[in-house]
Motif scaffolding. Structure first.
Motif, PDB file in Angstrom:
ATOM      1  N   ALA A 192       0.836  -1.191   0.000  1.00 19.34           N
ATOM      2  CA  ALA A 192       0.000   0.000   0.000  1.00 19.34           C
ATOM      3  C   ALA A 192       0.872   1.242   0.000  1.00 19.34           C
ATOM      4  N   VAL A 193       0.295   2.336  -0.478  1.00 18.57           N
ATOM      5  CA  VAL A 193       0.923   3.643  -0.319  1.00 18.57           C
ATOM      6  C   VAL A 193      -0.125   4.562   0.294  1.00 18.57           C
ATOM      7  N   TYR A 194       0.342   5.405   1.185  1.00 17.65           N
ATOM      8  CA  TYR A 194      -0.542   6.358   1.858  1.00 17.65           C
ATOM      9  C   TYR A 194       0.099   7.742   1.771  1.00 17.65           C
ATOM     10  N   ASP A 195      -0.677   8.722   1.324  1.00 14.65           N
ATOM     11  CA  ASP A 195      -0.208  10.102   1.213  1.00 14.65           C
ATOM     12  C   ASP A 195      -0.631  10.840   2.480  1.00 14.65           C
ATOM     13  N   TYR A 196       0.340  11.076   3.354  1.00 18.87           N
ATOM     14  CA  TYR A 196       0.077  11.690   4.663  1.00 18.87           C
ATOM     15  C   TYR A 196       0.322  13.193   4.591  1.00 18.87           C
ATOM     16  N   ASP A 197      -0.727  13.971   4.798  1.00 13.61           N
ATOM     17  CA  ASP A 197      -0.626  15.436   4.845  1.00 13.61           C
ATOM     18  C   ASP A 197      -0.526  15.879   6.294  1.00 13.61           C
ATOM     19  N   PHE A 198       0.321  16.870   6.544  1.00 15.45           N
ATOM     20  CA  PHE A 198       0.479  17.386   7.904  1.00 15.45           C
ATOM     21  C   PHE A 198       0.995  18.819   7.863  1.00 15.45           C
ATOM     22  N   PHE A 210       5.224   3.938   1.887  1.00 17.31           N
ATOM     23  CA  PHE A 210       5.018   2.608   1.305  1.00 17.31           C
ATOM     24  C   PHE A 210       4.881   1.647   2.471  1.00 17.31           C
ATOM     25  N   ILE A 211       3.822   0.874   2.472  1.00 15.16           N
ATOM     26  CA  ILE A 211       3.590  -0.060   3.572  1.00 15.16           C
ATOM     27  C   ILE A 211       3.502  -1.473   3.011  1.00 15.16           C
ATOM     28  N   ALA A 212       4.357  -2.349   3.536  1.00  9.41           N
ATOM     29  CA  ALA A 212       4.313  -3.766   3.208  1.00  9.41           C
ATOM     30  C   ALA A 212       3.557  -4.448   4.345  1.00  9.41           C
ATOM     31  N   TRP A 213       2.309  -4.788   4.089  1.00  8.09           N
ATOM     32  CA  TRP A 213       1.410  -5.359   5.101  1.00  8.09           C
ATOM     33  C   TRP A 213       1.464  -6.871   4.990  1.00  8.09           C
ATOM     34  N   SER A 214       1.911  -7.526   6.041  1.00  8.06           N
ATOM     35  CA  SER A 214       2.057  -8.980   6.055  1.00  8.06           C
ATOM     36  C   SER A 214       1.628  -9.514   7.416  1.00  8.06           C
ATOM     37  N   PRO A 215       0.309  -9.618   7.637  1.00  7.78           N
ATOM     38  CA  PRO A 215      -0.172 -10.071   8.949  1.00  7.78           C
ATOM     39  C   PRO A 215       0.380 -11.450   9.309  1.00  7.78           C
ATOM     40  N   SER A 216       0.656 -11.641  10.581  1.00  9.19           N
ATOM     41  CA  SER A 216       1.248 -12.902  11.023  1.00  9.19           C
ATOM     42  C   SER A 216       0.363 -14.108  10.725  1.00  9.19           C
ATOM     43  N   ILE A 217      -0.951 -13.898  10.575  1.00  8.71           N
ATOM     44  CA  ILE A 217      -1.849 -15.034  10.291  1.00  8.71           C
ATOM     45  C   ILE A 217      -2.026 -15.297   8.792  1.00  8.71           C
ATOM     46  N   SER A 218      -1.280 -14.569   7.949  1.00  7.99           N
ATOM     47  CA  SER A 218      -1.348 -14.806   6.501  1.00  7.99           C
ATOM     48  C   SER A 218      -0.784 -16.178   6.169  1.00  7.99           C
ATOM     49  N   ARG A 219      -1.163 -16.687   5.007  1.00 11.40           N
ATOM     50  CA  ARG A 219      -0.597 -17.949   4.521  1.00 11.40           C
ATOM     51  C   ARG A 219       0.901 -17.763   4.267  1.00 11.40           C
ATOM     52  N   VAL A 220       1.672 -18.782   4.550  1.00 12.23           N
ATOM     53  CA  VAL A 220       3.122 -18.731   4.365  1.00 12.23           C
ATOM     54  C   VAL A 220       3.460 -18.426   2.908  1.00 12.23           C
ATOM     55  N   TYR A 240       9.013   7.191   2.831  1.00  9.10           N
ATOM     56  CA  TYR A 240       9.274   6.265   3.937  1.00  9.10           C
ATOM     57  C   TYR A 240       8.679   4.902   3.634  1.00  9.10           C
ATOM     58  N   GLU A 241       9.283   3.885   4.239  1.00 11.81           N
ATOM     59  CA  GLU A 241       8.793   2.515   4.079  1.00 11.81           C
ATOM     60  C   GLU A 241       8.545   1.914   5.453  1.00 11.81           C
ATOM     61  N   ILE A 242       7.434   1.220   5.573  1.00  9.99           N
ATOM     62  CA  ILE A 242       7.086   0.550   6.819  1.00  9.99           C
ATOM     63  C   ILE A 242       6.736  -0.904   6.513  1.00  9.99           C
ATOM     64  N   GLN A 243       7.314  -1.806   7.288  1.00 13.33           N
ATOM     65  CA  GLN A 243       6.973  -3.231   7.218  1.00 13.33           C
ATOM     66  C   GLN A 243       6.111  -3.511   8.439  1.00 13.33           C
ATOM     67  N   ALA A 244       4.888  -3.990   8.232  1.00 16.00           N
ATOM     68  CA  ALA A 244       3.979  -4.209   9.354  1.00 16.00           C
ATOM     69  C   ALA A 244       3.390  -5.616   9.319  1.00 16.00           C
ATOM     70  N   THR A 245       3.380  -6.253  10.503  1.00 14.10           N
ATOM     71  CA  THR A 245       2.773  -7.575  10.639  1.00 14.10           C
ATOM     72  C   THR A 245       1.537  -7.526  11.538  1.00 14.10           C
ATOM     73  N   GLU A 246       1.332  -6.374  12.177  1.00 13.15           N
ATOM     74  CA  GLU A 246       0.143  -6.158  13.005  1.00 13.15           C
ATOM     75  C   GLU A 246      -0.181  -4.665  12.969  1.00 13.15           C
ATOM     76  N   PRO A 247      -1.430  -4.271  13.206  1.00 14.19           N
ATOM     77  CA  PRO A 247      -1.839  -2.869  13.072  1.00 14.19           C
ATOM     78  C   PRO A 247      -1.009  -1.874  13.882  1.00 14.19           C
ATOM     79  N   SER A 248      -0.548  -2.243  15.059  1.00 17.96           N
ATOM     80  CA  SER A 248       0.201  -1.295  15.893  1.00 17.96           C
ATOM     81  C   SER A 248       1.516  -0.860  15.236  1.00 17.96           C
ATOM     82  N   GLU A 249       2.061  -1.676  14.341  1.00 19.56           N
ATOM     83  CA  GLU A 249       3.326  -1.340  13.679  1.00 19.56           C
ATOM     84  C   GLU A 249       3.161  -0.278  12.598  1.00 19.56           C
ATOM     85  N   MET A 250       1.907   0.021  12.241  1.00 17.27           N
ATOM     86  CA  MET A 250       1.638   1.067  11.256  1.00 17.27           C
ATOM     87  C   MET A 250       0.545   2.006  11.749  1.00 17.27           C
TER      88      MET A 250
END
Length: 143
Positions: free
Chosen positions: A72-78, A91-101, A123-133
């Motif tokens: 995903a990509v998210y355009d954050y305005d501030f 850029f967010i690489a979303w890979s929940p821990s319960i995903s298929r291997v 910026y790039e974020i790797q997230a496996t659970e919502p709190s990481e992003m």
């Protein structure tokens, strides 16, 4: 059928429409976010969802599947402390821990190639659970 360049590692292409949607987000502010998925049949990364400019970060996170990987990509305005309007693209690489291997492996091997296609990401974020992003993570990284 769109023109694709193969990734030597994963064989994954990137659809022209995918690149064009990213350019619309970056240059025209046409989207708040884009969620991408890998189409197994076509062997390419495609746009699954486009977020309207008025959508919130909560709308974005709610649109991500809880049990499957996505890019995903998210355009954050501030506004900065100096009262300047800024925008940063994540850029967010979303890979929940319960995903298929298999899905985790496919997204992991395709990430660098796809990320390289998105020129202008700050910026790039790797997230496996919502709190990481969480929005606070985004805010902290942007400032």
């Amino acid at each position: 059928m769109s023109f694709q360049r193969a990734n030597s590692f994963s064989g994954m292409g990137v659809a022209d429409e995918t690149k064009n949607n990213f350019l619309d987000l970056k240059r025209k502010k046409a989207h708040r976010y884009l969620i991408f998925r890998i189409d197994d049949k076509e062997k390419e990364v495609i746009v699954e969802k486009q977020g309207a400019p008025c959508e919130s970060y909560d709308d974005f996170t709610a649109a991500l599947p809880s049990d499957d990987c996505r890019f995903a990509v998210y355009d954050y305005d501030f506004v900065t402390e100096d009262n300047c309007q800024k925008s940063k693209i994540f850029f967010i690489a979303w890979s929940p821990s319960i995903s298929r291997v298999r899905a985790k492996m496919l997204y992991a091997t395709s990430k660098e190639r796809f990320r390289h296609e998105l020129d202008g990401v700050h910026y790039e974020i790797q997230a496996t659970e919502p709190s990481e992003m969480d929005l606070q993570v985004i805010m902290d990284r942007a400032n």
